[in-house]
Design a protein around this motif. Structure first.
Motif, PDB file in Angstrom:
ATOM      1  N   ALA A  65      -1.876  98.557 -71.164  1.00 29.35           N
ATOM      2  CA  ALA A  65      -2.906  97.721 -72.179  1.00 29.35           C
ATOM      3  C   ALA A  65      -3.088  98.610 -73.034  1.00 29.35           C
ATOM      4  O   ALA A  65      -3.267  97.881 -74.255  1.00 29.35           O
ATOM      5  CB  ALA A  65      -4.115  97.668 -71.148  1.00 29.35           C
ATOM      6  N   ARG A  66      -3.105  99.944 -73.083  1.00 23.33           N
ATOM      7  CA  ARG A  66      -3.266 100.727 -74.266  1.00 23.33           C
ATOM      8  C   ARG A  66      -2.132 100.355 -75.440  1.00 23.33           C
ATOM      9  O   ARG A  66      -2.247 100.008 -76.487  1.00 23.33           O
ATOM     10  CB  ARG A  66      -3.133 102.207 -74.238  1.00 23.33           C
ATOM     11  CG  ARG A  66      -4.611 102.624 -73.476  1.00 23.33           C
ATOM     12  CD  ARG A  66      -4.475 104.195 -73.688  1.00 23.33           C
ATOM     13  NE  ARG A  66      -3.666 104.791 -72.933  1.00 23.33           N
ATOM     14  CZ  ARG A  66      -3.861 104.989 -71.513  1.00 23.33           C
ATOM     15  NH1 ARG A  66      -4.781 104.860 -70.857  1.00 23.33           N
ATOM     16  NH2 ARG A  66      -2.669 105.825 -70.836  1.00 23.33           N
ATOM     17  N   GLY A  67      -0.839 100.337 -75.123  1.00 26.05           N
ATOM     18  CA  GLY A  67       0.285  99.938 -75.719  1.00 26.05           C
ATOM     19  C   GLY A  67       0.166  98.529 -76.185  1.00 26.05           C
ATOM     20  O   GLY A  67       0.304  98.419 -77.537  1.00 26.05           O
ATOM     21  N   THR A  68      -0.148  97.627 -75.441  1.00 23.15           N
ATOM     22  CA  THR A  68      -0.519  96.182 -75.947  1.00 23.15           C
ATOM     23  C   THR A  68      -1.851  96.113 -76.985  1.00 23.15           C
ATOM     24  O   THR A  68      -1.457  95.189 -77.923  1.00 23.15           O
ATOM     25  CB  THR A  68      -0.597  95.378 -74.858  1.00 23.15           C
ATOM     26  OG1 THR A  68       0.361  95.313 -73.741  1.00 23.15           O
ATOM     27  CG2 THR A  68      -0.735  93.974 -75.100  1.00 23.15           C
ATOM     28  N   ASP A  69      -2.593  96.448 -76.913  1.00 25.49           N
ATOM     29  CA  ASP A  69      -3.918  96.792 -77.601  1.00 25.49           C
ATOM     30  C   ASP A  69      -3.602  97.245 -78.924  1.00 25.49           C
ATOM     31  O   ASP A  69      -3.970  96.792 -80.024  1.00 25.49           O
ATOM     32  CB  ASP A  69      -5.089  97.176 -77.043  1.00 25.49           C
ATOM     33  CG  ASP A  69      -5.541  96.405 -75.768  1.00 25.49           C
ATOM     34  OD1 ASP A  69      -5.177  95.454 -75.662  1.00 25.49           O
ATOM     35  OD2 ASP A  69      -6.382  96.993 -74.983  1.00 25.49           O
ATOM     36  N   LYS A  70      -2.803  98.314 -79.042  1.00 26.25           N
ATOM     37  CA  LYS A  70      -2.408  99.009 -80.077  1.00 26.25           C
ATOM     38  C   LYS A  70      -1.410  98.047 -80.960  1.00 26.25           C
ATOM     39  O   LYS A  70      -1.604  97.805 -82.013  1.00 26.25           O
ATOM     40  CB  LYS A  70      -1.609 100.313 -79.919  1.00 26.25           C
ATOM     41  CG  LYS A  70      -1.013 100.804 -81.066  1.00 26.25           C
ATOM     42  CD  LYS A  70      -0.393 102.238 -80.757  1.00 26.25           C
ATOM     43  CE  LYS A  70       0.175 102.917 -82.271  1.00 26.25           C
ATOM     44  NZ  LYS A  70       1.222 103.847 -81.808  1.00 26.25           N
ATOM     45  N   ALA A  71      -0.528  97.325 -80.438  1.00 21.50           N
ATOM     46  CA  ALA A  71       0.349  96.415 -81.005  1.00 21.50           C
ATOM     47  C   ALA A  71      -0.409  95.267 -81.559  1.00 21.50           C
ATOM     48  O   ALA A  71      -0.216  94.831 -82.731  1.00 21.50           O
ATOM     49  CB  ALA A  71       1.169  96.034 -80.155  1.00 21.50           C
ATOM     50  N   SER A  72      -1.355  94.941 -80.788  1.00 21.31           N
ATOM     51  CA  SER A  72      -1.989  93.535 -81.434  1.00 21.31           C
ATOM     52  C   SER A  72      -2.985  93.980 -82.524  1.00 21.31           C
ATOM     53  O   SER A  72      -2.918  93.002 -83.415  1.00 21.31           O
ATOM     54  CB  SER A  72      -3.023  93.026 -80.047  1.00 21.31           C
ATOM     55  OG  SER A  72      -3.927  91.884 -80.583  1.00 21.31           O
ATOM     56  N   LYS A  73      -3.555  95.217 -82.437  1.00 25.27           N
ATOM     57  CA  LYS A  73      -4.420  95.635 -83.447  1.00 25.27           C
ATOM     58  C   LYS A  73      -3.713  95.594 -84.812  1.00 25.27           C
ATOM     59  O   LYS A  73      -4.070  95.171 -85.855  1.00 25.27           O
ATOM     60  CB  LYS A  73      -5.397  96.603 -83.192  1.00 25.27           C
ATOM     61  CG  LYS A  73      -5.890  97.369 -84.208  1.00 25.27           C
ATOM     62  CD  LYS A  73      -6.639  98.517 -83.736  1.00 25.27           C
ATOM     63  CE  LYS A  73      -7.737  99.021 -84.851  1.00 25.27           C
ATOM     64  NZ  LYS A  73      -8.405 100.135 -84.409  1.00 25.27           N
ATOM     65  N   GLU A  74      -2.413  96.346 -84.740  1.00 25.22           N
ATOM     66  CA  GLU A  74      -1.565  96.494 -85.499  1.00 25.22           C
ATOM     67  C   GLU A  74      -0.993  95.473 -86.349  1.00 25.22           C
ATOM     68  O   GLU A  74      -0.627  95.206 -87.643  1.00 25.22           O
ATOM     69  CB  GLU A  74      -0.552  97.587 -85.301  1.00 25.22           C
ATOM     70  CG  GLU A  74       0.371  98.194 -86.393  1.00 25.22           C
ATOM     71  CD  GLU A  74       1.297  99.241 -86.087  1.00 25.22           C
ATOM     72  OE1 GLU A  74       2.498  99.445 -86.825  1.00 25.22           O
ATOM     73  OE2 GLU A  74       0.966  99.969 -85.200  1.00 25.22           O
ATOM     74  N   PHE A  75      -0.577  94.517 -85.768  1.00 21.81           N
ATOM     75  CA  PHE A  75       0.236  93.102 -86.066  1.00 21.81           C
ATOM     76  C   PHE A  75      -0.393  92.207 -86.210  1.00 21.81           C
ATOM     77  O   PHE A  75      -0.229  90.966 -86.627  1.00 21.81           O
ATOM     78  CB  PHE A  75       1.400  92.885 -85.109  1.00 21.81           C
ATOM     79  CG  PHE A  75       2.165  94.241 -85.117  1.00 21.81           C
ATOM     80  CD1 PHE A  75       2.761  95.267 -85.986  1.00 21.81           C
ATOM     81  CD2 PHE A  75       2.614  94.702 -83.617  1.00 21.81           C
ATOM     82  CE1 PHE A  75       3.530  96.153 -85.771  1.00 21.81           C
ATOM     83  CE2 PHE A  75       3.611  95.755 -83.707  1.00 21.81           C
ATOM     84  CZ  PHE A  75       3.928  96.489 -84.597  1.00 21.81           C
ATOM     85  N   GLY A  76      -1.614  92.180 -85.594  1.00 22.64           N
ATOM     86  CA  GLY A  76      -2.477  90.951 -85.704  1.00 22.64           C
ATOM     87  C   GLY A  76      -2.147  89.858 -84.497  1.00 22.64           C
ATOM     88  O   GLY A  76      -1.085  89.746 -83.971  1.00 22.64           O
ATOM     89  N   GLY A  77      -3.003  89.110 -84.119  1.00 23.71           N
ATOM     90  CA  GLY A  77      -2.778  88.209 -83.124  1.00 23.71           C
ATOM     91  C   GLY A  77      -3.700  88.303 -81.949  1.00 23.71           C
ATOM     92  O   GLY A  77      -4.840  88.511 -82.109  1.00 23.71           O
ATOM     93  N   SER A  78      -3.279  87.956 -80.796  1.00 21.74           N
ATOM     94  CA  SER A  78      -3.995  87.829 -79.657  1.00 21.74           C
ATOM     95  C   SER A  78      -3.249  88.123 -78.410  1.00 21.74           C
ATOM     96  O   SER A  78      -1.962  88.207 -78.395  1.00 21.74           O
ATOM     97  CB  SER A  78      -4.521  86.256 -79.267  1.00 21.74           C
ATOM     98  OG  SER A  78      -3.303  85.512 -79.065  1.00 21.74           O
ATOM     99  N   VAL A  79      -3.970  88.686 -77.183  1.00 25.52           N
ATOM    100  CA  VAL A  79      -3.325  89.084 -76.085  1.00 25.52           C
ATOM    101  C   VAL A  79      -4.228  88.234 -75.138  1.00 25.52           C
ATOM    102  O   VAL A  79      -5.278  88.011 -74.805  1.00 25.52           O
ATOM    103  CB  VAL A  79      -3.746  90.456 -75.904  1.00 25.52           C
ATOM    104  CG1 VAL A  79      -3.268  91.032 -74.499  1.00 25.52           C
ATOM    105  CG2 VAL A  79      -3.187  91.267 -76.862  1.00 25.52           C
ATOM    106  N   LYS A  80      -3.192  87.772 -74.069  1.00 27.75           N
ATOM    107  CA  LYS A  80      -3.742  86.885 -72.741  1.00 27.75           C
ATOM    108  C   LYS A  80      -3.283  87.649 -71.702  1.00 27.75           C
ATOM    109  O   LYS A  80      -2.174  88.165 -71.495  1.00 27.75           O
ATOM    110  CB  LYS A  80      -3.442  85.699 -72.711  1.00 27.75           C
ATOM    111  CG  LYS A  80      -3.662  84.906 -71.337  1.00 27.75           C
ATOM    112  CD  LYS A  80      -3.800  83.594 -71.469  1.00 27.75           C
ATOM    113  CE  LYS A  80      -4.512  82.867 -70.340  1.00 27.75           C
ATOM    114  NZ  LYS A  80      -4.814  81.403 -70.330  1.00 27.75           N
ATOM    115  N   ASP A  81      -4.264  88.363 -70.891  1.00 31.29           N
ATOM    116  CA  ASP A  81      -3.997  88.979 -69.585  1.00 31.29           C
ATOM    117  C   ASP A  81      -4.026  88.229 -68.441  1.00 31.29           C
ATOM    118  O   ASP A  81      -5.129  87.275 -68.575  1.00 31.29           O
ATOM    119  CB  ASP A  81      -5.119  90.228 -69.499  1.00 31.29           C
ATOM    120  CG  ASP A  81      -5.294  91.100 -70.277  1.00 31.29           C
ATOM    121  OD1 ASP A  81      -6.175  91.830 -70.441  1.00 31.29           O
ATOM    122  OD2 ASP A  81      -4.356  91.167 -71.237  1.00 31.29           O
ATOM    123  N   LEU A  82      -3.252  88.274 -67.456  1.00 31.94           N
ATOM    124  CA  LEU A  82      -3.215  87.654 -66.021  1.00 31.94           C
ATOM    125  C   LEU A  82      -2.884  88.552 -64.938  1.00 31.94           C
ATOM    126  O   LEU A  82      -2.107  89.690 -65.471  1.00 31.94           O
ATOM    127  CB  LEU A  82      -2.196  86.676 -65.925  1.00 31.94           C
ATOM    128  CG  LEU A  82      -2.160  85.390 -66.956  1.00 31.94           C
ATOM    129  CD1 LEU A  82      -1.131  84.066 -66.745  1.00 31.94           C
ATOM    130  CD2 LEU A  82      -3.700  84.698 -66.710  1.00 31.94           C
TER     131      LEU A  82
END
Length: 351
Positions: A65-82
Motif C-alpha cells: 500500500a505504501r508503494g501504491t500510495d506513493k506512486a498515486s501521489k507522485e503521478f496523480g490519479g486514483s487507487v481502488k483497493d479490493l
C-alpha cells in the motif's frame, strides 16, 4: 513474506491488535483513494488486489500500500483497493482482477502468491492492461513478477538471534506452511546455525496448504510464541502476517525476550508502538519499492515484465536498525551480509 489482516474486535479480544473484519470471513472489502493529477495531466488508475486482510496488517499488505500510495501521489490519479477473504476460491481471485480490469484500472497489482494462477488467466484476457504480482513468478507477457530473496534477509535475522540469545534457544513461527514461508525459515535457521550450531531452534506453522488463516490469526500467533517462550526460547521470529502481531505481544510480556518482525520495520508501526521495546529488529522486505517501480514503469510507458528480483545486494531485503538494539553486533551483521552479497555464503531456500 506476507500477509494479512485487520481484525475486528469480534475476531480477537486483544484491543491492541485492532485489524479489519475481513479475516473473520466477511465479504471482499473495497476502498477508493484519489489524488490530484500530476503536472503532465497523465494520472494513473491503480487497481490493488490485496491478500487476506488488506490495509492495516502492519506488515506485508501495508508495504504494498505504501508503494501504491506513493506512486498515486507522485503521478496523480486514483487507487481502488479490493481485499481477499480467507475463504477465497480461484474464481473469486479471477473475478476480483477482472472487475478491476473491466473498470479501466491500469496497472493492476496483485499482492501475494495466491494470485499467481488468476493473474496468468486474467492477463491473457486483457493484453493491453499491465499486471504486477508480488511473491510469485507468472508466465503472462504483460505481467511484472516482483520477487524477493526473503531467505537472505532471514539469514541476517538468524545471525542476530544467535548473537543476542541468552538461553541459546530461539523460535520461528510461520503463518502458512508453503514454499514462500519455508524460505524465511530456511534462511533464519541457517543464519542461527552458522553463527552457533549449538543453539536450539523451535519451528511452528499456524496453518497449512490452502488454509491461509495462519496469516490472519494474532491469537494463534500469540499462543505459539507463548509456548516457545515457556519452553525456554528468548527470541521469536514470525513470518506470519498479522498473526505475528500476537507473537510480538506475547514476547513483550516476558522480560529479556525479543521479537523479530517481518516485511515492514515493525518497531516504527504506530499500531505496535506499545511493544516496540521488545522488537529486536525486523526483516524488511521492500514490497513498496517493487510496487512503486512497477507503477512508475507503466506511467512512463515502459511497463516492466518478466521476473524482477529484489535481493539483499539491491537492498530489496534488509535488517532494520530502529531502536538501536542491534548496534552492538552490527559489524558481525555487516560481515555476514558481505559474504552473502559476494557469494561466499549461499543461503538455502528450503529447510
Amino acid at each position: 513474506m506476507r500477509r494479512v489482516a485487520k481484525l475486528s474486535a469480534a475476531c480477537i479480544a486483544t484491543a491492541a491488535l485492532a485489524l479489519s473484519a475481513t479475516a473473520c470471513g466477511s465479504t471482499s472489502s473495497e476502498n477508493d483513494k484519489s489524488s490530484g493529477s500530476s503536472g503532465d495531466g497523465k494520472g494513473v488508475k491503480i487497481g490493488l488486489a490485496f491478500d487476506v486482510g488488506g490495509r492495516g496488517d502492519h506488515s506485508f499488505n501495508d508495504s504494498a500500500a505504501r508503494g501504491t500510495d506513493k506512486a498515486s501521489k507522485e503521478f496523480g490519479g486514483s487507487v481502488k483497493d479490493l481485499t481477499a477473504k480467507s475463504s477465497d476460491t480461484e474464481a473469486d481471485r479471477e473475478q476480483r482482477l477482472s472487475d478491476l480490469a473491466d473498470a479501466g484500472y491500469n496497472p493492476i497489482v496483485a499482492v501475494g502468491y495466491a494470485y499467481a494462477t488468476s493473474v496468468d488467466k486474467v492477463a491473457a484476457k486483457y493484453p493491453k492492461t499491465s499486471f504486477g504480482i508480488v511473491d510469485s513468478v507468472v508466465k503472462a507477457k504483460n505481467a511484472d513478477s516482483i520477487t524477493f530473496t526473503e531467505e537472505q534477509g532471514s539469514y541476517l535475522a538468524g545471525v542476530a538471534a544467535a548473537l543476542k540469545s541468552k538461553t541459546k534457544h530461539v523460535g520461528f513461527i510461520g503463518g502458512v506452511d508453503v514454499p514462500l514461508i519455508k524460505k524465511f525459515q530456511a534462511g533464519y535457521v541457517q543464519g542461527v546455525k552458522d553463527t552457533d550450531p549449538k543453539i536450539k531452534v523451535d519451528v511452528q506453522y499456524l496453518s497449512h496448504g490452502s488454509d491461509t488463516s495462519g496469516f490472519a490469526s494474532p491469537d494463534k500467533g500469540k499462543e505459539a510464541a507463548q509456548g516457545m517462550l515457556d519452553n525456554g526460547a528468548d527470541i521469536v521470529y514470525s513470518a506470519a502476517g498479522s498473526s505475528g502481531n500476537g507473537a510480538i505481544e506475547a514476547v513483550n510480556g516476558k522480560k529479556g525476550a525479543w521479537a523479530i518482525g517481518v516485511d515492514s520495520d515493525q518497531y516504527n508501526i504506530p499500531g505496535l508502538a506499545k511493544y516496540k521495546s521488545s522488537i529486536l529488529t525486523s526483516v524488511v522486505k521492500n514490497v513498496d519499492v517493487g510496487v512503486y517501480d512497477f507503477i512508475k514503469s507503466v506511467h512512463d510507458g515502459k511497463p516492466l515484465t518478466g521476473n524482477n528480483v529484489y535481493s539483499l545486494a539491491k537492498n530489496g531485503v534488509s535488517l532494520a536498525t530502529s531502536g538501536g538494539f542491534i548496534d552492538d553486533i552490527q559489524p558481525k551483521l555487516d560481515a555476514a551480509k558481505k559474504k552473502i552479497v559476494d557469494g561466499s555464503v549461499k543461503v538455502k531456500t528450503t529447510p
